[in-house]
Every structure is written in C-alpha cells, then in structure tokens.
Design a protein around this motif. Structure first.
Motif, PDB file in Angstrom:
ATOM      1  N   VAL A  35      34.991  42.801  42.247  1.00  0.00           N
ATOM      2  CA  VAL A  35      34.039  43.184  41.208  1.00  0.00           C
ATOM      3  C   VAL A  35      34.316  42.391  39.921  1.00  0.00           C
ATOM      4  O   VAL A  35      35.401  41.797  39.762  1.00  0.00           O
ATOM      5  CB  VAL A  35      34.106  44.709  40.906  1.00  0.00           C
ATOM      6  N   GLY A  36      33.326  42.419  39.040  1.00  0.00           N
ATOM      7  CA  GLY A  36      33.475  41.720  37.761  1.00  0.00           C
ATOM      8  C   GLY A  36      32.109  41.273  37.275  1.00  0.00           C
ATOM      9  O   GLY A  36      31.167  41.215  38.068  1.00  0.00           O
ATOM     10  N   PRO A  37      32.007  40.951  35.997  1.00  0.00           N
ATOM     11  CA  PRO A  37      30.712  40.589  35.433  1.00  0.00           C
ATOM     12  C   PRO A  37      30.144  39.306  36.032  1.00  0.00           C
ATOM     13  O   PRO A  37      30.875  38.504  36.614  1.00  0.00           O
ATOM     14  CB  PRO A  37      30.998  40.417  33.936  1.00  0.00           C
ATOM     15  N   SER A  38      28.865  39.135  35.866  1.00  0.00           N
ATOM     16  CA  SER A  38      28.167  37.973  36.392  1.00  0.00           C
ATOM     17  C   SER A  38      28.839  36.682  35.908  1.00  0.00           C
ATOM     18  O   SER A  38      29.177  36.566  34.736  1.00  0.00           O
ATOM     19  CB  SER A  38      26.718  38.036  35.924  1.00  0.00           C
ATOM     20  N   GLY A  39      29.037  35.750  36.845  1.00  0.00           N
ATOM     21  CA  GLY A  39      29.598  34.458  36.493  1.00  0.00           C
ATOM     22  C   GLY A  39      31.112  34.413  36.464  1.00  0.00           C
ATOM     23  O   GLY A  39      31.702  33.379  36.141  1.00  0.00           O
ATOM     24  N   ILE A 199      37.327  43.165  55.984  1.00  0.00           N
ATOM     25  CA  ILE A 199      36.074  42.977  55.255  1.00  0.00           C
ATOM     26  C   ILE A 199      36.347  42.739  53.769  1.00  0.00           C
ATOM     27  O   ILE A 199      37.141  43.449  53.147  1.00  0.00           O
ATOM     28  CB  ILE A 199      35.167  44.218  55.436  1.00  0.00           C
ATOM     29  N   VAL A 200      35.698  41.717  53.222  1.00  0.00           N
ATOM     30  CA  VAL A 200      35.757  41.482  51.781  1.00  0.00           C
ATOM     31  C   VAL A 200      34.323  41.534  51.263  1.00  0.00           C
ATOM     32  O   VAL A 200      33.459  40.805  51.756  1.00  0.00           O
ATOM     33  CB  VAL A 200      36.391  40.118  51.434  1.00  0.00           C
ATOM     34  N   ILE A 201      34.084  42.413  50.307  1.00  0.00           N
ATOM     35  CA  ILE A 201      32.720  42.575  49.803  1.00  0.00           C
ATOM     36  C   ILE A 201      32.656  42.374  48.288  1.00  0.00           C
ATOM     37  O   ILE A 201      33.433  42.971  47.543  1.00  0.00           O
ATOM     38  CB  ILE A 201      32.135  43.957  50.194  1.00  0.00           C
ATOM     39  N   VAL A 202      31.744  41.508  47.879  1.00  0.00           N
ATOM     40  CA  VAL A 202      31.459  41.352  46.451  1.00  0.00           C
ATOM     41  C   VAL A 202      30.356  42.341  46.110  1.00  0.00           C
ATOM     42  O   VAL A 202      29.361  42.437  46.831  1.00  0.00           O
ATOM     43  CB  VAL A 202      30.964  39.918  46.159  1.00  0.00           C
ATOM     44  N   PHE A 218      39.535  42.975  40.432  1.00  0.00           N
ATOM     45  CA  PHE A 218      38.664  42.838  39.257  1.00  0.00           C
ATOM     46  C   PHE A 218      38.871  41.463  38.640  1.00  0.00           C
ATOM     47  O   PHE A 218      40.001  41.088  38.309  1.00  0.00           O
ATOM     48  CB  PHE A 218      38.955  43.950  38.235  1.00  0.00           C
ATOM     49  N   MET A 219      37.783  40.720  38.496  1.00  0.00           N
ATOM     50  CA  MET A 219      37.857  39.368  37.952  1.00  0.00           C
ATOM     51  C   MET A 219      37.120  39.260  36.632  1.00  0.00           C
ATOM     52  O   MET A 219      36.166  39.985  36.379  1.00  0.00           O
ATOM     53  CB  MET A 219      37.230  38.361  38.932  1.00  0.00           C
ATOM     54  N   ASP A 243      39.741  48.760  32.689  1.00  0.00           N
ATOM     55  CA  ASP A 243      39.261  50.071  32.274  1.00  0.00           C
ATOM     56  C   ASP A 243      37.903  49.945  31.584  1.00  0.00           C
ATOM     57  O   ASP A 243      36.962  50.685  31.882  1.00  0.00           O
ATOM     58  CB  ASP A 243      40.296  50.713  31.335  1.00  0.00           C
ATOM     59  N   ASP A 244      37.800  48.966  30.671  1.00  0.00           N
ATOM     60  CA  ASP A 244      36.537  48.759  29.963  1.00  0.00           C
ATOM     61  C   ASP A 244      35.408  48.467  30.945  1.00  0.00           C
ATOM     62  O   ASP A 244      34.293  48.957  30.786  1.00  0.00           O
ATOM     63  CB  ASP A 244      36.655  47.568  28.989  1.00  0.00           C
ATOM     64  N   TYR A 245      35.706  47.677  31.949  1.00  0.00           N
ATOM     65  CA  TYR A 245      34.660  47.301  32.892  1.00  0.00           C
ATOM     66  C   TYR A 245      34.264  48.460  33.800  1.00  0.00           C
ATOM     67  O   TYR A 245      33.081  48.760  33.947  1.00  0.00           O
ATOM     68  CB  TYR A 245      35.099  46.093  33.736  1.00  0.00           C
ATOM     69  N   VAL A 246      35.246  49.124  34.398  1.00  0.00           N
ATOM     70  CA  VAL A 246      34.889  50.169  35.373  1.00  0.00           C
ATOM     71  C   VAL A 246      34.273  51.399  34.692  1.00  0.00           C
ATOM     72  O   VAL A 246      33.541  52.146  35.319  1.00  0.00           O
ATOM     73  CB  VAL A 246      36.066  50.595  36.294  1.00  0.00           C
TER      74      VAL A 246
END
Ligand SMILES: Nc1ncnc2c1ncn2[C@@H]1O[C@H](COP(=O)(O)OP(=O)(O)OP(=O)(O)O)[C@@H](O)[C@H]1O
Ligand SMILES: [Mg+2]
Length: 251
Positions: A35-39, A199-202, A218-219, A243-246
């Motif tokens: 997971v992580g923001p676009s780009g 399994i690896v899922i984005v 988390f990237m 923490d901020d992201y999730v």
C-alpha cells in the motif's frame, strides 16, 4: 526460507530513482499487501518480481530479488519460465479477444506444457473451478471472453495465470474496476487461493488490505517505510508516516 526475498533492490527509469533500496522478505502461502499513495512505486515493485519491467526502455536495477533462493536478476535466468512461475493480474481485466477456453489454454500451448486435448480440457476445467467460474460458464466455453462481466473477466485472467501452475500470483489493484459486491467476491477468492499460492497484492483500499492480507508493506516516494503483520500496520505501526497514511491523514 522466504519465498520472495527482495534485497537492496533499486530500480531506475533512466535517471529517475523509482525504487530505493527495498528490503522485504515475503513468506510462502501468505497474502502480502503493498500500500501507499499514488506514484510511490507499488506497481514498479510488483512488476520487478517477475521482471515484466524489463521491456521498458532505459530501465536499470541493482540488488536482488530471490525466489526460492535464486536471484531472478542473475544473468541467464529464463525470463519466460520466471513469468510462468510468477503470474500477474492487472487492474483492468485483460482477457484476449478469443474464446474463454482459449484464454485459459493459451499459456499451456505457448509454453508447450500440454497439447493433448484431454489434458488441456482437464486443466482448463480445473483452473476455472479454482476461480469459481466453472459453474457459470461451462456451457459457453467457446464464447468470446469479452462477453463476460468484468468480474468474470478478472476471474478468467486469474484462471489463465493458474493454468500454468505458478507458485506466486501478483495482483495489481485487481478490484479497482469492479463494484463492491464483485470486489468482496474476488477478495474471498484470494483468501482461498492463498492455501496454494504466495500472493502479493497492490491495493489502494485499506479495508481490502486489512481483510485479505497477513502482512503489509507501506511505501512512500520509492521507499519501503514499514513492513509488518497487517494487524500491526493498521493498529499500531512503528512509523509516524505509516500511521498518518493508514488513518487517512494523507494519500
Ligand atoms: N515507464 C516509466 N517511465 C518513467 N517513469 C515511470 C514509469 N512507470 C512509472 N514511473 C514513475 O515511477 C514512479 C512509481 O510509479 P508506479 O506506477 O510504480 O507507482 P504506483 O505506486 O503503482 O502508483 P499508482 O497507485 O498510481 O498505481 C512514479 O513516479 C511514476 O511516474
Ligand atoms: Mg500502480
């Protein structure tokens, strides 16, 4: 032994440093979410695992991605064999514009895994059963794959991957073009498939990551910020950025 060991891995698109010294050990027969923001490099990381990034001009990598102990970036690695062992499913279902049957049989024929009709028939049936599509479509195997619903097309794409007996399945936002009900059904399928596959899922969907995965990476800006048990990442992460992201404070 870790199923997938990503070690000091860097990827550059020409001058752009897209993946920065990534280290992750992905265990066998688990679902790992990225997971992580676009780009931030999620797709780039996923596509590095089976080297389909190789086709992009100007790409350069350093470091290792070891699968079952051997580095997939070693010279002389059979990339076709690697991609058979590590299948990938994309955001938009991308069935070939041929029949349902021929879609699933495709990899068997191209890779010369099977050519006898009885064997191909059997594998097609088994793969479609594995993705819980068989009962819906067993009477229309000769119809165009494009006649299926989006959810069925996505299941078909997973069946096409499964048909060539991979060990690892990579899914890049596999539900993002599906409605919520179809999404839940594909998630249930993932949970079932993890008994047989790594399994690896984005995903952009935090609830989805929480529902289906054991571990979460988390990237941010090409870096791995944190990798841990999904529960830990979502309830008590070690890093403030995570923490901020999730919790939805950014991204
Ligand atoms: N073929 C390419 N050539 C140059 N830069 C690229 C290429 N593909 C991706 N990038 C850049 O690499 C970075 C990571 O892209 P990537 O697609 O891996 O991100 P992502 O996390 O999957 O994003 P999204 O959530 O939007 O799918 C971005 O800055 C992107 O612009
Ligand atoms: Mg992406």
């Amino acid at each position: 032994m870790a199923k997938i060991e990503i070690k000091n891995f860097n990827l550059y698109y020409a001058d752009f440093h897209a993946l920065k010294n990534i280290n992750i050990n992905i265990e066998e027969k688990r679902v790992t979410a990225v997971v992580g923001p676009s780009g931030c490099g999620k797709s780039t990381l996923l596509k590095s695992i089976n080297r389909i990034n190789d086709i992009i001009e100007g790409i350069h990598t350093t470091g290792e991605i070891n699968i079952a102990g051997s580095n997939t970036y070693d010279e002389g690695v059979d990339v076709n064999l690697l991609r058979r062992n590590v299948g990938i499913v994309f955001q938009r279902p991308n069935p070939f514009p041929i029949s349902i049957y021929e879609n699933v049989a495709f990899g068997l024929k191209v890779n010369r895994i099977a050519s006898r009709k009885s064997v191909v028939d059997e594998t097609v049936e088994k793969s479609l059963k594995d993705v819980l599509l068989w009962n819906d479509i067993k009477d229309k195997l000769r119809k165009s794959a494009l006649s299926l619903t989006l959810e069925q097309q996505q299941r078909l794409c997973i069946a096409r991957v499964i048909a060539v007996t991979p060990q690892i399945i990579l899914l890049d936002e596999p539900c993002s073009s599906l409605d919520p009900i179809a999404t839940r059904r594909i998630e249930e399928l993932m949970i079932k498939l993890k008994d047989k596959y790594t399994i690896v899922i984005v995903t952009h969907n935090m609830q989805q990551a929480a529902r289906v995965s054991h571990d979460t990476a988390f990237m941010l800006l090409g870096q791995l910020v944190e990798f841990d048990k999904t529960e830990k990442i979502f309830t008590n992460p070690s890093k403030k950025e995570t923490d901020d992201y999730v919790t939805g404070r950014f991204g």
